[in-house]
Write a protein that holds these residues in place. Structure first.
Motif, mmCIF file in Angstrom:
data_model
loop_
_atom_site.group_PDB
_atom_site.id
_atom_site.type_symbol
_atom_site.label_atom_id
_atom_site.label_comp_id
_atom_site.label_asym_id
_atom_site.label_seq_id
_atom_site.Cartn_x
_atom_site.Cartn_y
_atom_site.Cartn_z
ATOM 1 N N ALA A 1 1.100 -1.284 0.381
ATOM 2 C CA ALA A 1 0.117 0.228 0.425
ATOM 3 C C ALA A 1 1.198 1.115 0.151
ATOM 4 O O ALA A 1 2.211 1.015 1.008
ATOM 5 C CB ALA A 1 -0.962 0.089 1.014
ATOM 6 N N ASN A 2 0.447 2.498 -0.830
ATOM 7 C CA ASN A 2 0.732 3.383 -0.585
ATOM 8 C C ASN A 2 2.044 3.915 -1.089
ATOM 9 O O ASN A 2 3.151 4.038 -0.620
ATOM 10 C CB ASN A 2 1.280 4.345 1.106
ATOM 11 N N VAL A 3 2.607 3.064 -2.260
ATOM 12 C CA VAL A 3 3.468 2.734 -3.038
ATOM 13 C C VAL A 3 3.638 3.968 -4.373
ATOM 14 O O VAL A 3 2.702 4.063 -5.107
ATOM 15 C CB VAL A 3 4.114 0.920 -3.794
ATOM 16 N N ASP A 4 4.885 4.098 -4.903
ATOM 17 C CA ASP A 4 5.379 5.438 -5.230
ATOM 18 C C ASP A 4 5.545 5.325 -6.656
ATOM 19 O O ASP A 4 5.358 5.422 -8.030
ATOM 20 C CB ASP A 4 5.950 6.767 -5.129
ATOM 21 N N HIS A 5 6.524 4.165 -6.599
ATOM 22 C CA HIS A 5 7.226 3.565 -7.556
ATOM 23 C C HIS A 5 7.081 1.519 -7.780
ATOM 24 O O HIS A 5 7.388 0.801 -7.024
ATOM 25 C CB HIS A 5 8.804 3.275 -7.592
ATOM 26 N N ALA A 6 6.558 1.093 -8.231
ATOM 27 C CA ALA A 6 6.874 -0.649 -8.179
ATOM 28 C C ALA A 6 7.898 -0.977 -9.316
ATOM 29 O O ALA A 6 7.793 -0.878 -10.765
ATOM 30 C CB ALA A 6 4.984 -0.872 -9.189
ATOM 31 N N VAL A 7 8.424 -1.476 -8.849
ATOM 32 C CA VAL A 7 9.869 -1.932 -9.006
ATOM 33 C C VAL A 7 9.446 -3.777 -9.431
ATOM 34 O O VAL A 7 9.811 -4.671 -8.846
ATOM 35 C CB VAL A 7 11.784 -1.796 -8.291
ATOM 36 N N VAL A 8 9.884 -4.420 -10.948
ATOM 37 C CA VAL A 8 9.186 -4.955 -11.666
ATOM 38 C C VAL A 8 10.828 -6.064 -11.647
ATOM 39 O O VAL A 8 11.498 -5.670 -12.944
ATOM 40 C CB VAL A 8 8.556 -5.257 -12.334
ATOM 41 N N ALA A 9 11.462 -6.683 -11.421
ATOM 42 C CA ALA A 9 12.267 -7.341 -11.120
ATOM 43 C C ALA A 9 12.213 -8.435 -11.597
ATOM 44 O O ALA A 9 11.609 -9.556 -11.940
ATOM 45 C CB ALA A 9 12.834 -7.968 -9.560
ATOM 46 N N VAL A 10 13.278 -8.211 -13.476
ATOM 47 C CA VAL A 10 13.265 -9.766 -14.071
ATOM 48 C C VAL A 10 14.086 -10.252 -14.075
ATOM 49 O O VAL A 10 15.911 -9.733 -15.254
ATOM 50 C CB VAL A 10 12.505 -9.190 -16.045
ATOM 51 N N GLY B 1 24.602 -0.407 -12.918
ATOM 52 C CA GLY B 1 23.260 0.261 -12.881
ATOM 53 C C GLY B 1 22.564 0.209 -11.357
ATOM 54 O O GLY B 1 21.357 1.062 -11.515
ATOM 55 N N LEU B 2 23.534 -0.356 -9.805
ATOM 56 C CA LEU B 2 22.689 0.129 -8.722
ATOM 57 C C LEU B 2 22.589 1.541 -8.092
ATOM 58 O O LEU B 2 21.367 2.235 -7.580
ATOM 59 C CB LEU B 2 24.283 -0.180 -7.965
ATOM 60 N N ASP B 3 23.548 2.550 -8.832
ATOM 61 C CA ASP B 3 23.023 4.271 -8.368
ATOM 62 C C ASP B 3 22.565 4.406 -9.012
ATOM 63 O O ASP B 3 21.400 5.457 -8.145
ATOM 64 C CB ASP B 3 24.936 4.822 -9.266
ATOM 65 N N VAL B 4 21.614 4.293 -10.667
ATOM 66 C CA VAL B 4 20.538 4.379 -11.240
ATOM 67 C C VAL B 4 19.189 4.048 -10.344
ATOM 68 O O VAL B 4 18.578 5.358 -10.177
ATOM 69 C CB VAL B 4 20.560 4.185 -12.756
ATOM 70 N N LEU B 5 19.604 2.954 -10.030
ATOM 71 C CA LEU B 5 18.198 1.959 -9.136
ATOM 72 C C LEU B 5 18.574 3.376 -7.739
ATOM 73 O O LEU B 5 17.089 3.331 -7.174
ATOM 74 C CB LEU B 5 18.527 1.205 -9.138
ATOM 75 N N ARG B 6 19.175 3.138 -7.129
ATOM 76 C CA ARG B 6 19.328 4.136 -6.096
ATOM 77 C C ARG B 6 18.446 5.253 -5.628
ATOM 78 O O ARG B 6 17.821 6.331 -5.284
ATOM 79 C CB ARG B 6 20.503 4.099 -5.334
ATOM 80 N N ALA B 7 19.163 6.187 -7.106
ATOM 81 C CA ALA B 7 18.306 7.609 -6.859
ATOM 82 C C ALA B 7 17.018 7.136 -7.570
ATOM 83 O O ALA B 7 16.556 7.934 -6.591
ATOM 84 C CB ALA B 7 19.340 8.163 -8.649
ATOM 85 N N LEU B 8 16.520 5.754 -8.309
ATOM 86 C CA LEU B 8 15.105 5.984 -8.848
ATOM 87 C C LEU B 8 14.432 5.800 -6.886
ATOM 88 O O LEU B 8 13.752 6.389 -6.808
ATOM 89 C CB LEU B 8 14.911 5.300 -9.829
ATOM 90 N N THR B 9 15.115 4.914 -5.874
ATOM 91 C CA THR B 9 14.313 4.285 -5.010
ATOM 92 C C THR B 9 14.197 5.463 -3.632
ATOM 93 O O THR B 9 13.748 5.561 -2.489
ATOM 94 C CB THR B 9 14.582 2.849 -4.837
ATOM 95 N N GLY B 10 15.514 6.388 -4.158
ATOM 96 C CA GLY B 10 15.785 7.334 -2.524
ATOM 97 C C GLY B 10 15.066 8.040 -2.161
ATOM 98 O O GLY B 10 14.812 9.263 -1.490
ATOM 99 N N THR B 11 13.963 8.771 -2.894
ATOM 100 C CA THR B 11 12.369 9.011 -2.871
ATOM 101 C C THR B 11 11.095 8.277 -3.112
ATOM 102 O O THR B 11 10.982 7.394 -3.630
ATOM 103 C CB THR B 11 12.500 10.390 -3.434
#
Length: 354
Positions: A103-112, A179-189
């Protein structure tokens, strides 16, 4: 308070504050109890007052809860605040119940996982539910180190980008840190939920984002690349650079649940083509003036995309119809009409002497 608490939630919580209740965010729910992170730390609370018969209204990881103040034993969650977003799937292909995963999610990260062959149809399912939830989907192609050839990797990314219009597609190797730096920036907020099948590397990604091994990790089976459900509950994890991550168990089944808008978003190019069809109820088969069929014939639209679209539309209609008698009647009427048209076409093709 952190974890996404803002003026909106403060205003929503005001009536409960006047009752002396304490705000907190649900970290996990387990067997009638839950962990709630408050300004004073983690509180163990009973969920008896927020466990209705409706599975869509039960307490879920990510909810903002109103908890008894310190001193009660046990302490109870008395209520939870209205959700901004909710990631929901169907509990079973034979039932019409929904299950709230976060609940109350801003980003849905689908891992493939790139350790196995891409299942684009499953990616489309996850994305339909993600768009329907109200969150912004992101596809993370994990274990990218297993595809050392950059040309092959680029083709895989392109395939997923075609499948996921309007969705960022990232390649990540938790092993090498790529690629972790990009993912960290995306999930950082805000709040991100991590979704995917067992073996997709979700727990490894969660550990990499948090910076420590808080989630158990096991190797995927060599025979099929599937994992062993190392995560068995949905857990809310604060990230060191800000933001919140909700890790979920591997999902074998990804059933749609009233996801018409989400399906339309995933297949936006088909929806745009359908608007140009001669008939508004075109089934995109043999009807004259069908823009979708013309796009398939010209090679503009892959046949696989159209077949996947039809499948998800039918599945979603079936789930919704199980709880909507009027829609069931409309679907039966449409089936009868199409059946009659098909029989008439066959009679015309055979001629009057058959």
């Amino acid at each position: 308070m952190t974890l996404g608490w803002d003026s909106h939630w403060e205003a929503e919580f005001a009536p409960y504050a006047r009752q002396g209740l304490v705000p907190g965010r649900v970290v996990r729910v387990d067997r009638g109890q839950c962990d709630v992170l408050t300004a004073d730390g983690v509180v163990r609370a009973d969920t008896a007052f927020v466990t209705p018969n409706d599975p869509m209204r039960v307490l879920c990881t990510g909810d903002w809860a109103a908890v008894d103040p310190e001193g009660g034993s046990p302490r109870y969650v008395r209520a939870y605040l209205p959700r901004r977003t909710a990631f929901v799937r169907s509990t079973s292909s034979k039932r019409s119940d929904g299950q709230i995963l976060a609940a109350n999610v801003d980003h849905a990260v689908v891992a493939v996982s790139l350790a196995v062959e891409l299942d684009l149809g499953r990616v489309e399912r996850f994305l339909a539910l993600a768009w329907e939830s109200g969150a912004q989907p992101v596809v993370v192609l994990s274990k990218a180190d297993l595809v050392p050839d950059p040309v092959t990797l680029a083709h895989l990314v392109q395939d997923v980008e075609t499948t996921a219009p309007g969705v960022p597609v990232l390649t990540v190797s938790a092993l090498h840190g790529d690629g972790l730096d990009v993912l960290r920036a995306l999930t950082g907020t805000g709040t991100a939920v991590l979704l995917g099948q067992s073996g997709a590397g979700k727990s490894t990604l969660a550990n990499a984002l948090i910076g420590t091994d808080v989630m158990d990790v096991r190797a995927a089976r060599d025979v099929d690349g599937k994992g062993r459900h190392t995560t068995t509950t949905r857990n809310l994890l604060p990230l060191p650079g800000g933001g919140v991550l909700i890790d979920t168990p591997g999902l074998r089944g990804v059933g749609l649940y009233d996801a018409e808008t989400g399906v339309g978003q995933v297949f936006s190019e088909i929806e745009e083509l359908a608007a140009r069809c001669r008939f508004h109820d075109c089934s995109h088969g043999s009807e004259p003036g069908c823009a979708v069929a013309a796009a398939v014939d010209s090679g503009e639209l892959p046949v696989r995309r159209l077949e996947s679209y039809r499948k998800l539309v039918r599945e979603n209609q079936w789930i919704v119809a199980k709880t909507d008698a009027r829609l069931r009647a409309e679907i039966r009427k449409d089936w009868k009409r199409k059946g009659a048209e098909g029989r008439a076409a066959m009679r015309a093709k055979r001629g009057p002497w058959t």
